[in-house]
Design a protein around this motif. Sequence first.
Motif, PDB file in Angstrom:
ATOM      1  N   GLU A   1       0.827  -1.216   0.000  1.00  0.00           N
ATOM      2  CA  GLU A   1       0.000   0.000   0.000  1.00  0.00           C
ATOM      3  C   GLU A   1       0.856   1.260   0.000  1.00  0.00           C
ATOM      4  N   GLY A   2       2.157   1.104   0.154  1.00  0.00           N
ATOM      5  CA  GLY A   2       3.041   2.262   0.183  1.00  0.00           C
ATOM      6  C   GLY A   2       3.288   2.810   1.573  1.00  0.00           C
ATOM      7  N   VAL A   3       2.842   2.101   2.595  1.00  0.00           N
ATOM      8  CA  VAL A   3       3.077   2.517   3.980  1.00  0.00           C
ATOM      9  C   VAL A   3       4.515   2.133   4.325  1.00  0.00           C
ATOM     10  N   GLU A   4       5.284   3.122   4.779  1.00  0.00           N
ATOM     11  CA  GLU A   4       6.682   2.850   5.114  1.00  0.00           C
ATOM     12  C   GLU A   4       6.769   2.183   6.479  1.00  0.00           C
ATOM     13  N   VAL A   5       7.216   0.928   6.492  1.00  0.00           N
ATOM     14  CA  VAL A   5       7.412   0.177   7.728  1.00  0.00           C
ATOM     15  C   VAL A   5       8.766  -0.498   7.674  1.00  0.00           C
ATOM     16  N   THR A   6       9.345  -0.693   8.837  1.00  0.00           N
ATOM     17  CA  THR A   6      10.626  -1.377   8.953  1.00  0.00           C
ATOM     18  C   THR A   6      10.566  -2.285  10.166  1.00  0.00           C
TER      19      THR A   6
END
Length: 164
Positions: free
Chosen positions: A149-154
Amino acid sequence: MIHYALQCERGHAFESWFQSSAAYESQEKRKLVNCPVCGSAKVERAIMAPQIVSKKGRASAEPAAATPAEAAPPASAPASAPASTPLMMAQERELRAKLKELREHIVKNADNVGERFPNEARKMHYGDIEHRPIYGEASPDEARALIEEGVEVTPLPVLPGDRN
């Protein structure tokens, strides 16, 4: 992970970590386990005393275990170099210390939203709530969906011995 004491045909002793004993045997058979001193691929497991630690003494006697990602040699090292050369051991300790420092910084400066993490991250991404630093839990499928979805997660680094 399994730790082996190894010795080459010329008597050079060294140590290395492997995913399993089968992984060691497979790498040895393909001549991928090499002596860091002379480069010989004729390597055998050396006699090694097991380390037995009681629960009471575990915290002070635990060796620094490498995670699979840490066990891989750095890009600048030759592919045949074992992961436990003295230089690599120092690099592993330094990497572990930096990852621990990063984790402590995140835990100190962000909100733990637990299992609500995927929903909270989405809400921030789409502007439904104000952005703030958060961390929490997400299944591999949930994390993959967020990334798609384009959510930046790490992923938050977790090391053996970390306590939540």
